[in-house]
Design a protein around this motif. Structure first.
Motif, PDB file in Angstrom:
ATOM      1  N   PRO A 148      49.277  43.994  36.616  1.00  0.00           N
ATOM      2  CA  PRO A 148      49.737  45.075  37.495  1.00  0.00           C
ATOM      3  C   PRO A 148      50.973  44.625  38.286  1.00  0.00           C
ATOM      4  O   PRO A 148      51.249  43.428  38.393  1.00  0.00           O
ATOM      5  N   PRO A 149      51.718  45.562  38.865  1.00  0.00           N
ATOM      6  CA  PRO A 149      52.912  45.195  39.623  1.00  0.00           C
ATOM      7  C   PRO A 149      52.607  44.789  41.069  1.00  0.00           C
ATOM      8  O   PRO A 149      51.579  45.155  41.631  1.00  0.00           O
ATOM      9  N   GLY A 150      53.542  44.024  41.640  1.00  0.00           N
ATOM     10  CA  GLY A 150      53.552  43.770  43.081  1.00  0.00           C
ATOM     11  C   GLY A 150      52.498  42.812  43.573  1.00  0.00           C
ATOM     12  O   GLY A 150      52.303  41.711  43.043  1.00  0.00           O
ATOM     13  N   TYR A 151      51.787  43.238  44.617  1.00  0.00           N
ATOM     14  CA  TYR A 151      50.747  42.444  45.266  1.00  0.00           C
ATOM     15  C   TYR A 151      49.405  42.881  44.678  1.00  0.00           C
ATOM     16  O   TYR A 151      49.053  44.069  44.739  1.00  0.00           O
ATOM     17  N   CYS A 152      48.686  41.937  44.103  1.00  0.00           N
ATOM     18  CA  CYS A 152      47.502  42.285  43.308  1.00  0.00           C
ATOM     19  C   CYS A 152      46.260  41.566  43.810  1.00  0.00           C
ATOM     20  O   CYS A 152      46.330  40.422  44.265  1.00  0.00           O
ATOM     21  N   GLU A 153      45.127  42.251  43.683  1.00  0.00           N
ATOM     22  CA  GLU A 153      43.837  41.646  44.017  1.00  0.00           C
ATOM     23  C   GLU A 153      42.957  41.628  42.783  1.00  0.00           C
ATOM     24  O   GLU A 153      42.799  42.638  42.096  1.00  0.00           O
ATOM     25  N   TRP A 154      42.391  40.470  42.522  1.00  0.00           N
ATOM     26  CA  TRP A 154      41.488  40.267  41.385  1.00  0.00           C
ATOM     27  C   TRP A 154      40.054  40.327  41.880  1.00  0.00           C
ATOM     28  O   TRP A 154      39.633  39.514  42.702  1.00  0.00           O
ATOM     29  N   LYS A 155      39.305  41.310  41.390  1.00  0.00           N
ATOM     30  CA  LYS A 155      37.897  41.459  41.727  1.00  0.00           C
ATOM     31  C   LYS A 155      37.064  40.509  40.862  1.00  0.00           C
ATOM     32  O   LYS A 155      37.309  40.383  39.663  1.00  0.00           O
ATOM     33  N   THR A 156      36.080  39.868  41.458  1.00  0.00           N
ATOM     34  CA  THR A 156      35.296  38.869  40.724  1.00  0.00           C
ATOM     35  C   THR A 156      34.525  39.487  39.573  1.00  0.00           C
ATOM     36  O   THR A 156      34.599  39.009  38.442  1.00  0.00           O
ATOM     37  N   GLY A 157      33.789  40.545  39.852  1.00  0.00           N
ATOM     38  CA  GLY A 157      32.951  41.143  38.824  1.00  0.00           C
ATOM     39  C   GLY A 157      31.808  40.233  38.424  1.00  0.00           C
ATOM     40  O   GLY A 157      31.778  39.044  38.773  1.00  0.00           O
ATOM     41  N   SER A 158      30.862  40.785  37.679  1.00  0.00           N
ATOM     42  CA  SER A 158      29.737  39.996  37.175  1.00  0.00           C
ATOM     43  C   SER A 158      29.645  40.074  35.656  1.00  0.00           C
ATOM     44  O   SER A 158      28.774  39.476  35.047  1.00  0.00           O
ATOM     45  N   ARG A 159      30.569  40.829  35.043  1.00  0.00           N
ATOM     46  CA  ARG A 159      30.662  40.926  33.594  1.00  0.00           C
ATOM     47  C   ARG A 159      32.129  41.150  33.226  1.00  0.00           C
ATOM     48  O   ARG A 159      32.941  41.469  34.090  1.00  0.00           O
ATOM     49  N   HIS A 160      32.443  40.996  31.970  1.00  0.00           N
ATOM     50  CA  HIS A 160      33.833  41.070  31.519  1.00  0.00           C
ATOM     51  C   HIS A 160      34.545  42.337  32.001  1.00  0.00           C
ATOM     52  O   HIS A 160      35.649  42.283  32.546  1.00  0.00           O
ATOM     53  N   GLU A 161      33.927  43.486  31.820  1.00  0.00           N
ATOM     54  CA  GLU A 161      34.581  44.765  32.106  1.00  0.00           C
ATOM     55  C   GLU A 161      34.903  44.963  33.582  1.00  0.00           C
ATOM     56  O   GLU A 161      35.770  45.777  33.932  1.00  0.00           O
TER      57      GLU A 161
END
Length: 330
Positions: A148-161
């Protein structure tokens, strides 16, 4: 013979809140969320080409044919994509960087972001951005933040999707710069992939993970509110915490060099003089100095007086990954 190629470009990102350690190494599901900024001036350009005569995937990096671990990692990734999306055929992959690789500047992030973007277009998968981010993560965790562009946040999640990055502010929302003080341009001795697998051996890792939601909230709010004071405090704390985990892993990983420490001290002095500057280090000895549009030229001038710096790279906040061109020829 007719050939078809797709070329994509992606940018490395600098993490403000760091990714270090996995809850699942095979899926690269992170132990905690992270926030980053894409770097417009640095890039990886990757071309994938079909070749029906190939018996295996081929990889060329910066003009040199690859064998060994680098090729194996790409082949594993392409095998995974072929399995997920039921594709076949081997590919020629040619990739170039305009910045040092494996030196704490997220070269694997831009590499797999560019590759996944090119592959998705090549196979006409028409993936939504969050799914493209997720498959980039399978190659290199932080690659999901370069989609994604710019300032990004990565969510941990508990599965691939559920583990992917999204934009929290576009690149023009706040024109921050990264002045990267290069003190080593050679590849680091301990790879990030190896380091992630060792993170839980540190007695400090669980405390770092438990405190991550608080740091994420502060960082996110600082970006949205353009509060450099709050941003500088939290990114320096987060960087120090990650490196403390590295230094207390078994065996210890020490990326900091004397010049790294000197630069960190000098950045604090710059801030006392009124410059909007803050340091952060990824998995490497090179120091990223985050600064505002108004301060970045003076920060660069100050860095030139510090011994041990062999080069300074500069970049404003930037876009996400994109296709440059698909081409076909006879």
């Amino acid at each position: 013979m007719k050939t078809y190629s797709v070329t994509a470009i992606a940018h490395p990102n600098i993490a403000f809140i760091k990714y270090w350690g996995n809850q699942d190494d095979s899926l690269r599901l992170p132990s905690n969320g992270s926030i980053s900024m894409n770097l417009a001036s640095l890039n990886t350009t990757t071309t994938v080409t079909e070749n029906q005569n190939l018996l295996n995937d081929h990889l060329e990096l910066n003009g040199a044919a690859q064998t060994g671990p680098a090729l194996h990692r790409i082949q594993q990734y392409l095998d995974l994509i072929r399995k997920i999306y039921k594709q076949d055929g081997f590919l020629e992959v040619k990739s170039t960087n305009n910045f040092p690789m494996s030196a704490g500047i997220a070269s694997s992030a831009s590499a797999f972001a560019a590759l996944s973007t090119a592959i998705a277009h090549f196979h006409e998968l028409h993936l939504p951005q969050k799914e493209l981010s997720a498959i980039a993560r399978l190659g290199s965790g932080s690659a999901c933040r370069s989609i994604p562009p710019g300032y990004c946040e990565w969510k941990t999640g508990s599965r691939h999707e559920d583990s992917y990055a999204t934009t929290i502010a576009h690149e023009h929302h706040w024109q921050l710069w990264d002045c990267i003080a290069i003190i080593e341009s050679k590849p680091k001795e301990v790879s990030s992939t190896k380091g992630h697998s060792m993170a839980d051996s540190s007695p400090l890792q669980q405390a770092r993970i438990m405190d991550a939601p608080r740091r994420l909230d502060i960082c996110r709010s600082a970006i949205i509110g353009k509060d450099f004071g709050a941003l500088s405090e939290i990114i320096e704390l987060d960087s120090n915490m990650m490196h403390a985990v590295m230094m207390t892993s078994k065996p210890p990983i020490i990326y900091w060099q004397p010049a790294s420490l000197l630069i960190m001290q000098e950045v604090k002095k710059m801030r006392k003089k009124g410059l909007a500057a803050a340091y952060t280090l990824d998995a490497g000895s090179n120091v990223h100095i985050i600064c505002t549009e108004e301060s970045h030229k003076k920060v660069e001038d100050n860095l030139r007086d510090i011994p041990g710096i062999i080069k300074i790279l500069k970049s404003p906040s930037g876009k996400g990954a994109s296709v440059i061109q698909p081409t076909s020829s006879n």
